[in-house]
Design an enzyme around this catalytic site. Structure first.
Site, PDB file in Angstrom:
ATOM      1  CE  LYS A  14       9.024 -23.914  31.706  1.00  0.00           C
ATOM      2  NZ  LYS A  14       9.888 -22.905  31.093  1.00  0.00           N
ATOM      3  NE  ARG A  89       7.152 -18.599  33.992  1.00  0.00           N
ATOM      4  CZ  ARG A  89       8.154 -19.029  33.209  1.00  0.00           C
ATOM      5  NH1 ARG A  89       8.114 -18.854  31.913  1.00  0.00           N
ATOM      6  NH2 ARG A  89       9.183 -19.648  33.733  1.00  0.00           N
ATOM      7  NE  ARG A 128      18.677 -24.417  34.753  1.00  0.00           N
ATOM      8  CZ  ARG A 128      17.405 -24.215  34.384  1.00  0.00           C
ATOM      9  NH1 ARG A 128      16.845 -25.002  33.478  1.00  0.00           N
ATOM     10  NH2 ARG A 128      16.704 -23.248  34.914  1.00  0.00           N
ATOM     11  NE  ARG A 134      18.202 -19.946  34.066  1.00  0.00           N
ATOM     12  CZ  ARG A 134      17.011 -20.300  33.587  1.00  0.00           C
ATOM     13  NH1 ARG A 134      16.911 -21.078  32.529  1.00  0.00           N
ATOM     14  NH2 ARG A 134      15.918 -19.870  34.167  1.00  0.00           N
ATOM     15  NE  ARG A 145      13.175 -19.562  38.091  1.00  0.00           N
ATOM     16  CZ  ARG A 145      14.116 -20.385  37.655  1.00  0.00           C
ATOM     17  NH1 ARG A 145      15.191 -20.616  38.387  1.00  0.00           N
ATOM     18  NH2 ARG A 145      13.985 -20.979  36.501  1.00  0.00           N
TER      19      ARG A 145
END
Ligand code: AMP
Length: 192
Positions: A14, A89, A128, A134, A145
């Site tokens: 996104k 969210r 990723r 991250r 998540r």
């Protein structure tokens, strides 16, 4: 003038699509995740507060997040529209955003949901994690998540579906291919 949201599970691309939509529609993309990460990097009080939640894959509390979004939406660059990435969210955040928009006599034009299968997302996010390091991209946190997305953010999607402003796009495929789908879906939603 477009006021829109992009919603999708972690790893659905996104952020990448938001940047492209922003360029093409000439509206600013506002990512709450990016604002939090910039604050974490700058070691601001907001960043120090947010970091513990982010590292655990939890939502930063509404008391922090809502005010941050309200402040951002009073800046001059949103007068010509905006694309919110990663907010709301929770259904409580939907109510809060409704109130912000009502104050400004504004409404959302389009809510775009990027969809993708959980196992594909876990695979992408683990990839990723290797590239970017991250701190919220390890498997346990990724799964947490995703659980929050299904448990809380899908209720957000349902609210916008009820309002008739939701458009869904398959987020699996090459980046350009998904962008084409996204731009077509936005065009169709705007002319509906
Ligand atoms: P993102 O880059 O959108 O995946 O966001 C990264 C992290 O920032 C999330 O896992 C949350 O910890 C936090 N975050 C971003 N947006 C929100 C939000 N709307 N509400 C609560 N926490 C958020």
């Amino acid at each position: 003038m477009t006021r829109m949201l992009i919603i999708g599970p972690p790893g659905s691309g996104k952020g990448t699509q938001a940047e492209r939509i922003s360029e093409r529609l000439g509206v600013v993309a506002i990512s709450t995740g990016d604002i939090f990460r910039a604050n974490v990097k700058g070691e601001t009080p907001l960043g120090i507060e947010a970091k513990k939640y982010m590292d655990a894959g939890d939502f930063v509390p509404d008391s922090v997040t809502n005010k941050m979004v309200r402040d951002r939406l009073t800046e001059d660059d949103v007068e010509v529209g905006f694309l919110l990435d990663g907010y709301p969210r929770t259904t409580a955040q939907v109510d809060y955003l409704d109130a912000i928009l009502a104050d400004g006599d504004q409404k959302l034009d389009v809510v775009l949901q990027l969809t993708a299968d959980d196992e594909e997302l876990v695979k992408r996010l683990l990839g990723r994690a290797k590239e970017t390091g991250r701190s919220d991209d390890n498997e346990a946190v990724i799964r947490h998540r995703l659980d929050l997305y299904h448990g809380q953010t899908e209720a957000v999607v349902a609210k916008y579906a009820d309002r008739g402003i939701l458009t869904q796009v398959d987020g699996i495929g090459g980046i350009d291919e998904v962008t084409d789908r996204v731009m077509q879906a936005i065009k169709a939603a705007q002319s509906a």
